[in-house]
Design a protein around this motif. Sequence first.
Motif, PDB file in Angstrom:
ATOM      1  N   GLY A 150      -4.528  -7.231 -30.521  1.00 57.01           N
ATOM      2  CA  GLY A 150      -3.411  -7.626 -29.664  1.00 57.01           C
ATOM      3  C   GLY A 150      -2.386  -8.522 -30.321  1.00 57.01           C
ATOM      4  O   GLY A 150      -1.424  -8.929 -29.689  1.00 57.01           O
ATOM      5  N   TRP A 151      -2.580  -8.797 -31.609  1.00 56.34           N
ATOM      6  CA  TRP A 151      -1.734  -9.806 -32.262  1.00 56.34           C
ATOM      7  C   TRP A 151      -0.251  -9.482 -32.223  1.00 56.34           C
ATOM      8  O   TRP A 151       0.564 -10.396 -32.159  1.00 56.34           O
ATOM      9  CB  TRP A 151      -2.190 -10.047 -33.714  1.00 56.34           C
ATOM     10  CG  TRP A 151      -1.469  -9.264 -34.746  1.00 56.34           C
ATOM     11  CD1 TRP A 151      -0.387  -9.686 -35.465  1.00 56.34           C
ATOM     12  CD2 TRP A 151      -1.729  -7.944 -35.183  1.00 56.34           C
ATOM     13  NE1 TRP A 151       0.034  -8.706 -36.319  1.00 56.34           N
ATOM     14  CE2 TRP A 151      -0.780  -7.615 -36.167  1.00 56.34           C
ATOM     15  CE3 TRP A 151      -2.673  -6.984 -34.844  1.00 56.34           C
ATOM     16  CZ2 TRP A 151      -0.745  -6.388 -36.797  1.00 56.34           C
ATOM     17  CZ3 TRP A 151      -2.650  -5.758 -35.478  1.00 56.34           C
ATOM     18  CH2 TRP A 151      -1.692  -5.482 -36.432  1.00 56.34           C
ATOM     19  N   THR A 152       0.146  -8.232 -32.225  1.00 57.59           N
ATOM     20  CA  THR A 152       1.586  -7.945 -32.296  1.00 57.59           C
ATOM     21  C   THR A 152       2.320  -8.218 -30.995  1.00 57.59           C
ATOM     22  O   THR A 152       3.523  -8.444 -31.009  1.00 57.59           O
ATOM     23  CB  THR A 152       1.865  -6.486 -32.715  1.00 57.59           C
ATOM     24  OG1 THR A 152       1.299  -5.612 -31.743  1.00 57.59           O
ATOM     25  CG2 THR A 152       1.317  -6.184 -34.098  1.00 57.59           C
ATOM     26  N   THR A 153       1.598  -8.215 -29.890  1.00 58.18           N
ATOM     27  CA  THR A 153       2.268  -8.372 -28.598  1.00 58.18           C
ATOM     28  C   THR A 153       1.949  -9.659 -27.872  1.00 58.18           C
ATOM     29  O   THR A 153       2.664 -10.023 -26.939  1.00 58.18           O
ATOM     30  CB  THR A 153       1.910  -7.198 -27.663  1.00 58.18           C
ATOM     31  OG1 THR A 153       0.484  -7.134 -27.524  1.00 58.18           O
ATOM     32  CG2 THR A 153       2.453  -5.896 -28.197  1.00 58.18           C
ATOM     33  N   ARG A 154       0.887 -10.347 -28.277  1.00 62.09           N
ATOM     34  CA  ARG A 154       0.526 -11.537 -27.509  1.00 62.09           C
ATOM     35  C   ARG A 154       0.124 -12.728 -28.378  1.00 62.09           C
ATOM     36  O   ARG A 154      -0.668 -13.567 -27.955  1.00 62.09           O
ATOM     37  CB  ARG A 154      -0.565 -11.208 -26.507  1.00 62.09           C
ATOM     38  CG  ARG A 154      -1.833 -10.682 -27.119  1.00 62.09           C
ATOM     39  CD  ARG A 154      -2.874 -10.406 -26.047  1.00 62.09           C
ATOM     40  NE  ARG A 154      -4.133 -10.091 -26.685  1.00 62.09           N
ATOM     41  CZ  ARG A 154      -4.919  -9.111 -26.327  1.00 62.09           C
ATOM     42  NH1 ARG A 154      -4.609  -8.361 -25.311  1.00 62.09           N
ATOM     43  NH2 ARG A 154      -6.039  -8.907 -26.956  1.00 62.09           N
ATOM     44  N   SER A 155       0.678 -12.796 -29.551  1.00 65.58           N
ATOM     45  CA  SER A 155       0.364 -13.909 -30.449  1.00 65.58           C
ATOM     46  C   SER A 155       1.424 -15.004 -30.388  1.00 65.58           C
ATOM     47  O   SER A 155       2.526 -14.790 -29.901  1.00 65.58           O
ATOM     48  CB  SER A 155       0.266 -13.407 -31.891  1.00 65.58           C
ATOM     49  OG  SER A 155      -0.873 -12.615 -32.046  1.00 65.58           O
ATOM     50  N   ASP A 156       1.058 -16.114 -30.946  1.00 64.41           N
ATOM     51  CA  ASP A 156       1.960 -17.261 -31.031  1.00 64.41           C
ATOM     52  C   ASP A 156       2.836 -17.088 -32.270  1.00 64.41           C
ATOM     53  O   ASP A 156       2.380 -17.292 -33.398  1.00 64.41           O
ATOM     54  CB  ASP A 156       1.141 -18.545 -31.123  1.00 64.41           C
ATOM     55  CG  ASP A 156       1.998 -19.783 -31.278  1.00 64.41           C
ATOM     56  OD1 ASP A 156       3.243 -19.680 -31.215  1.00 64.41           O
ATOM     57  OD2 ASP A 156       1.419 -20.867 -31.477  1.00 64.41           O
ATOM     58  N   LEU A 157       4.071 -16.712 -32.066  1.00 64.80           N
ATOM     59  CA  LEU A 157       4.967 -16.463 -33.197  1.00 64.80           C
ATOM     60  C   LEU A 157       5.502 -17.742 -33.825  1.00 64.80           C
ATOM     61  O   LEU A 157       6.227 -17.678 -34.813  1.00 64.80           O
ATOM     62  CB  LEU A 157       6.120 -15.554 -32.770  1.00 64.80           C
ATOM     63  CG  LEU A 157       5.698 -14.142 -32.371  1.00 64.80           C
ATOM     64  CD1 LEU A 157       6.917 -13.317 -31.985  1.00 64.80           C
ATOM     65  CD2 LEU A 157       4.916 -13.448 -33.461  1.00 64.80           C
ATOM     66  N   THR A 158       5.121 -18.892 -33.287  1.00 68.04           N
ATOM     67  CA  THR A 158       5.469 -20.129 -33.985  1.00 68.04           C
ATOM     68  C   THR A 158       4.521 -20.367 -35.155  1.00 68.04           C
ATOM     69  O   THR A 158       4.809 -21.186 -36.026  1.00 68.04           O
ATOM     70  CB  THR A 158       5.446 -21.348 -33.036  1.00 68.04           C
ATOM     71  OG1 THR A 158       4.116 -21.529 -32.536  1.00 68.04           O
ATOM     72  CG2 THR A 158       6.432 -21.166 -31.892  1.00 68.04           C
ATOM     73  N   ASP A 159       3.395 -19.636 -35.180  1.00 67.06           N
ATOM     74  CA  ASP A 159       2.486 -19.680 -36.323  1.00 67.06           C
ATOM     75  C   ASP A 159       3.073 -18.786 -37.416  1.00 67.06           C
ATOM     76  O   ASP A 159       3.277 -17.584 -37.203  1.00 67.06           O
ATOM     77  CB  ASP A 159       1.099 -19.170 -35.913  1.00 67.06           C
ATOM     78  CG  ASP A 159       0.156 -19.119 -37.095  1.00 67.06           C
ATOM     79  OD1 ASP A 159      -0.392 -20.166 -37.464  1.00 67.06           O
ATOM     80  OD2 ASP A 159      -0.008 -18.022 -37.662  1.00 67.06           O
ATOM     81  N   SER A 160       3.368 -19.360 -38.556  1.00 74.92           N
ATOM     82  CA  SER A 160       4.095 -18.625 -39.602  1.00 74.92           C
ATOM     83  C   SER A 160       3.328 -17.417 -40.128  1.00 74.92           C
ATOM     84  O   SER A 160       3.925 -16.375 -40.408  1.00 74.92           O
ATOM     85  CB  SER A 160       4.485 -19.556 -40.752  1.00 74.92           C
ATOM     86  OG  SER A 160       3.329 -20.106 -41.363  1.00 74.92           O
ATOM     87  N   ASN A 161       2.003 -17.515 -40.255  1.00 75.52           N
ATOM     88  CA  ASN A 161       1.230 -16.370 -40.740  1.00 75.52           C
ATOM     89  C   ASN A 161       1.261 -15.224 -39.736  1.00 75.52           C
ATOM     90  O   ASN A 161       1.457 -14.059 -40.097  1.00 75.52           O
ATOM     91  CB  ASN A 161      -0.211 -16.761 -41.056  1.00 75.52           C
ATOM     92  CG  ASN A 161      -1.008 -15.583 -41.585  1.00 75.52           C
ATOM     93  OD1 ASN A 161      -0.586 -14.893 -42.517  1.00 75.52           O
ATOM     94  ND2 ASN A 161      -2.159 -15.341 -40.992  1.00 75.52           N
ATOM     95  N   THR A 162       1.067 -15.560 -38.473  1.00 78.13           N
ATOM     96  CA  THR A 162       1.093 -14.528 -37.437  1.00 78.13           C
ATOM     97  C   THR A 162       2.467 -13.872 -37.377  1.00 78.13           C
ATOM     98  O   THR A 162       2.573 -12.639 -37.321  1.00 78.13           O
ATOM     99  CB  THR A 162       0.732 -15.128 -36.069  1.00 78.13           C
ATOM    100  OG1 THR A 162      -0.566 -15.708 -36.162  1.00 78.13           O
ATOM    101  CG2 THR A 162       0.755 -14.079 -34.987  1.00 78.13           C
ATOM    102  N   LYS A 163       3.501 -14.674 -37.401  1.00 73.66           N
ATOM    103  CA  LYS A 163       4.864 -14.128 -37.371  1.00 73.66           C
ATOM    104  C   LYS A 163       5.074 -13.186 -38.553  1.00 73.66           C
ATOM    105  O   LYS A 163       5.637 -12.093 -38.395  1.00 73.66           O
ATOM    106  CB  LYS A 163       5.889 -15.256 -37.411  1.00 73.66           C
ATOM    107  CG  LYS A 163       7.316 -14.759 -37.356  1.00 73.66           C
ATOM    108  CD  LYS A 163       8.306 -15.906 -37.368  1.00 73.66           C
ATOM    109  CE  LYS A 163       9.718 -15.341 -37.353  1.00 73.66           C
ATOM    110  NZ  LYS A 163      10.713 -16.388 -37.463  1.00 73.66           N
ATOM    111  N   CYS A 164       4.606 -13.577 -39.724  1.00 77.15           N
ATOM    112  CA  CYS A 164       4.727 -12.739 -40.922  1.00 77.15           C
ATOM    113  C   CYS A 164       3.996 -11.405 -40.736  1.00 77.15           C
ATOM    114  O   CYS A 164       4.508 -10.353 -41.111  1.00 77.15           O
ATOM    115  CB  CYS A 164       4.180 -13.494 -42.127  1.00 77.15           C
ATOM    116  SG  CYS A 164       4.242 -12.559 -43.663  1.00 77.15           S
TER     117      CYS A 164
END
Length: 127
Positions: A95-109
């Motif tokens: 689910g990371w692409t739709t419900r992750s915290d995009l303020t986390d730089s790794n997740t956003k990347c």
Amino acid sequence: MNPCPFSFCWGGWVIAKSAAAGVPWKVGVSPHPSTGIEARVFGRDETDMMDKVNMPFLLMPAGNDPPSLKPGHPTVEKLEKLGGQSIEFPDMVHGWTTRSDLTDSNTKCQVEKALSLTLQFLKKHLL
């Protein structure tokens, strides 16, 4: 011929199920696909469904998604023969692409990488 479906999670099952049923998609893409719905919810054979997919299908499973969606699995090897691919995101959770915290730089990347891979895959198979 129909263009291409792009869908997350259970939508990956919709793509696979409709392609297996004969919908003439040209190409499909699914981050963290939940094709296991075929077995878990409907009691049918997921492998049989996936074996009937007859188009390039890009799967982008998270680290905690099942092995059947990851590189090296026979299901993925069959998709590769059709121009498909599986690119695992081992540090991400389903689910990371739709419900992750995009303020986390790794997740956003990683989200940006998934979207970039989607565009590359679609350009390769649609242009």
